[in-house]
Design a protein around this motif. Sequence first.
Motif, short mmCIF file in Angstrom:
data_model
loop_
_atom_site.label_atom_id
_atom_site.label_comp_id
_atom_site.label_asym_id
_atom_site.label_seq_id
_atom_site.Cartn_x
_atom_site.Cartn_y
_atom_site.Cartn_z
N ALA A 203 0.81 -1.22 0.00
CA ALA A 203 0.00 0.00 0.00
C ALA A 203 0.84 1.27 0.00
CB ALA A 203 -0.95 0.00 1.19
N ALA A 204 2.06 1.20 0.48
CA ALA A 204 2.93 2.38 0.49
C ALA A 204 3.45 2.68 -0.91
CB ALA A 204 4.09 2.17 1.45
N GLU A 205 3.63 1.66 -1.73
CA GLU A 205 4.16 1.85 -3.08
C GLU A 205 3.07 2.21 -4.09
OE1 GLU A 205 7.32 1.81 -4.23
OE2 GLU A 205 7.96 1.68 -2.15
N ALA A 206 1.84 1.86 -3.81
CA ALA A 206 0.75 2.08 -4.77
C ALA A 206 0.57 3.55 -5.15
CB ALA A 206 -0.54 1.48 -4.24
N PRO A 207 0.54 4.49 -4.19
CA PRO A 207 0.42 5.90 -4.59
C PRO A 207 1.61 6.37 -5.43
CG PRO A 207 -0.12 5.65 -2.27
CD PRO A 207 0.45 4.34 -2.73
N SER A 208 2.79 5.88 -5.11
CA SER A 208 3.97 6.25 -5.89
C SER A 208 3.85 5.74 -7.31
CB SER A 208 5.24 5.71 -5.24
OG SER A 208 5.48 6.38 -4.02
N ALA A 209 3.33 4.53 -7.47
CA ALA A 209 3.15 3.96 -8.81
C ALA A 209 2.13 4.79 -9.59
CB ALA A 209 2.71 2.51 -8.71
N LEU A 210 1.06 5.23 -8.92
CA LEU A 210 0.06 6.06 -9.58
C LEU A 210 0.68 7.38 -10.04
CD1 LEU A 210 -2.87 6.69 -10.38
CD2 LEU A 210 -3.22 7.53 -8.04
#
Length: 68
Positions: free
Chosen positions: A25-32
Amino acid sequence: MSSPPTPHLAEFSRHGVALRDAPDAAEAPSALLEEKIQLIDTRMAVLATLRAGLGVRVGTGCPLQATD
């Protein structure tokens, strides 16, 4: 000078389920955000190509007028 635009919460909410259910979940916003950056880069490249094409036409006169 204004500060750069930040992603709106609405943008994250549209992807909320995918962000919430992502394995990390911490990486998901960065991927977006990375996807958004790639989209912007692509659009900028298209606009640069368009600008270059228009720049070539500056000073060439009206393309609808017949030349002798």
